[in-house]
Design an enzyme around this catalytic site. Structure first.
Site, PDB file in Angstrom:
ATOM      1  N   HIS A  57       0.754  -1.284   0.078  1.00 56.55           N
ATOM      2  CA  HIS A  57       0.039  -0.037   0.033  1.00 56.55           C
ATOM      3  C   HIS A  57       0.968   1.219  -0.022  1.00 56.55           C
ATOM      4  CE1 HIS A  57       0.602  -1.015   4.242  1.00 56.55           C
ATOM      5  NE2 HIS A  57       0.230   0.604   4.688  1.00 56.55           N
ATOM      6  N   HIS A  59       1.259   4.136   1.874  1.00 61.57           N
ATOM      7  CA  HIS A  59       1.781   4.677   3.506  1.00 61.57           C
ATOM      8  C   HIS A  59       3.349   4.824   3.168  1.00 61.57           C
ATOM      9  CE1 HIS A  59      -2.005   4.104   5.935  1.00 61.57           C
ATOM     10  NE2 HIS A  59      -2.202   4.946   4.898  1.00 61.57           N
ATOM     11  N   ASP A  61       5.707   4.648   5.224  1.00 60.69           N
ATOM     12  CA  ASP A  61       6.747   3.565   5.669  1.00 60.69           C
ATOM     13  C   ASP A  61       6.795   2.202   5.111  1.00 60.69           C
ATOM     14  OD1 ASP A  61       4.004   3.194   6.885  1.00 60.69           O
ATOM     15  OD2 ASP A  61       4.985   2.139   8.481  1.00 60.69           O
ATOM     16  N   HIS A  62       5.870   2.279   3.890  1.00 59.73           N
ATOM     17  CA  HIS A  62       5.901   0.993   2.995  1.00 59.73           C
ATOM     18  C   HIS A  62       6.244   1.358   1.529  1.00 59.73           C
ATOM     19  CE1 HIS A  62       3.861  -1.740   5.708  1.00 59.73           C
ATOM     20  NE2 HIS A  62       3.307  -0.369   6.427  1.00 59.73           N
ATOM     21  N   HIS A 115      -7.500  -1.053   5.526  1.00 62.69           N
ATOM     22  CA  HIS A 115      -6.563  -0.158   6.092  1.00 62.69           C
ATOM     23  C   HIS A 115      -6.422   1.326   4.950  1.00 62.69           C
ATOM     24  CE1 HIS A 115      -3.054   1.298   8.439  1.00 62.69           C
ATOM     25  NE2 HIS A 115      -2.087   1.227   7.338  1.00 62.69           N
ATOM     26  N   ASP A 134      -0.230  -4.125   6.362  1.00 60.18           N
ATOM     27  CA  ASP A 134      -0.863  -3.691   7.360  1.00 60.18           C
ATOM     28  C   ASP A 134      -2.200  -4.031   7.597  1.00 60.18           C
ATOM     29  OD1 ASP A 134       1.495  -2.362   8.199  1.00 60.18           O
ATOM     30  OD2 ASP A 134       0.809  -0.282   7.818  1.00 60.18           O
ATOM     31  N   HIS A 172       4.630  -5.012  11.005  1.00 66.75           N
ATOM     32  CA  HIS A 172       5.131  -4.172  12.195  1.00 66.75           C
ATOM     33  C   HIS A 172       5.213  -5.163  13.502  1.00 66.75           C
ATOM     34  CE1 HIS A 172       4.531  -0.179  10.921  1.00 66.75           C
ATOM     35  NE2 HIS A 172       3.477  -0.455  10.353  1.00 66.75           N
TER      36      HIS A 172
END
Length: 256
Positions: A57, A59, A61-62, A115, A134, A172
């Site tokens: 996805h 975001h 941090d991805h 998400h 996530d 995570h």
């Protein structure tokens, strides 16, 4: 049959990064790009050459390391078609049922929105592994930032339908906190009580609690257990639809 090598490493504060390597061809994919330095270090450690990025996805941090890694390696970036305008450097947009090849290894794309609106997972069936980003965590699930409870419940149902022996790689290290919450909504689940104790011991030793398995999550993760009489009684929804039980459980976690 493909035989993947998977190299797991910590990134940022509590992310995990993964390299997926097909030894037959030398192809190597990074599952998401949480931190460029950590990924480059993992490549140096393994001696592998990055050929692909598989984004779950959009975001940061991805996908935040996509552009730099592509510039350094020339890798091909694959990501969800529902977020193609948000994935830096994307070369191929994929959706439900599409096949992604990393050398001779093949992953089926599973659309798992909730998400984010276009979130996907990558299921390497021959190797009994799934990378879920996530959407699903050990004892948890992602917050509903862009989707609805109904969407997420459907997405989790797709993951629950995978074989029980599927190893689940999530993004995570949230497990200890998730366990504390899980015990508040399903306190009489003996398997959960035992798992929570094991998690505390692992974290005290500085050990990871990821990956997990579909079977273990179905037995202990409250977000997959809407049918549990214990859970339903605890949250006061004995006769509600499964999706409503899930929605209330997620709402309680948001406030935990």
């Amino acid at each position: 049959m493909a035989k993947l090598q998977i190299y797991q490493f910590p990134a940022l504060k509590d992310n995990y990064g993964y390299l997926v390597h097909d030894s037959a061809t030398g192809a190597t994919a990074a599952i998401d790009t949480p931190e460029v330095a950590a990924i480059l270090n993992a490549l140096d450690t393994t001696g592998w050459r990055l050929t692909h990025i598989l984004n779950t996805h959009h975001h940061f941090d991805h996908a935040g390391g996509n552009a730099e890694l592509k510039a350094k390696t020339g890798c091909t970036i694959i990501g969800p078609k529902g977020e193609k305008d948000l994935i830096p450097g994307i070369d191929r947009a994929v959706g439900e049922g599409d096949i992604v090849e990393v050398g001779s290894a093949r992953a089926r794309v599973i659309e798992v929105p909730g998400h984010t609106r276009g979130h996907v997972a990558y299921h390497f069936a021959d190797d009994h592994v799934v990378f879920v980003g996530d959407t699903l965590f050990a004892l948890g699930c992602g917050r509903l930032f862009e989707g609805t409870a109904a969407q997420m419940w459907t997405s989790l149902g797709k993951l629950m339908a995978l074989p029980d022996d599927t190893t689940v790689y999530c993004a995570h290290e949230y497990t200890q906190s998730n366990a504390r919450f899980a015990l508040t909504v399903e306190p009489h689940n003996a398997a959960l009580v035992a798992r929570a104790s094991e998690i505390d011991e692992k974290r005290a030793r500085g050990e990871w609690t990821v990956p997990t398995t579909i079977a273990l999550e179905k037995a202990t993760n409250p977000f997959l257990r809407a049918a549990s009489a214990d859970l339903r009684a605890t949250i006061g929804l004995t006769n509600a639809a499964d999706v409503d039980v899930f929605a209330e459980t997620r709402a309680r976690k948001d406030k935990f």
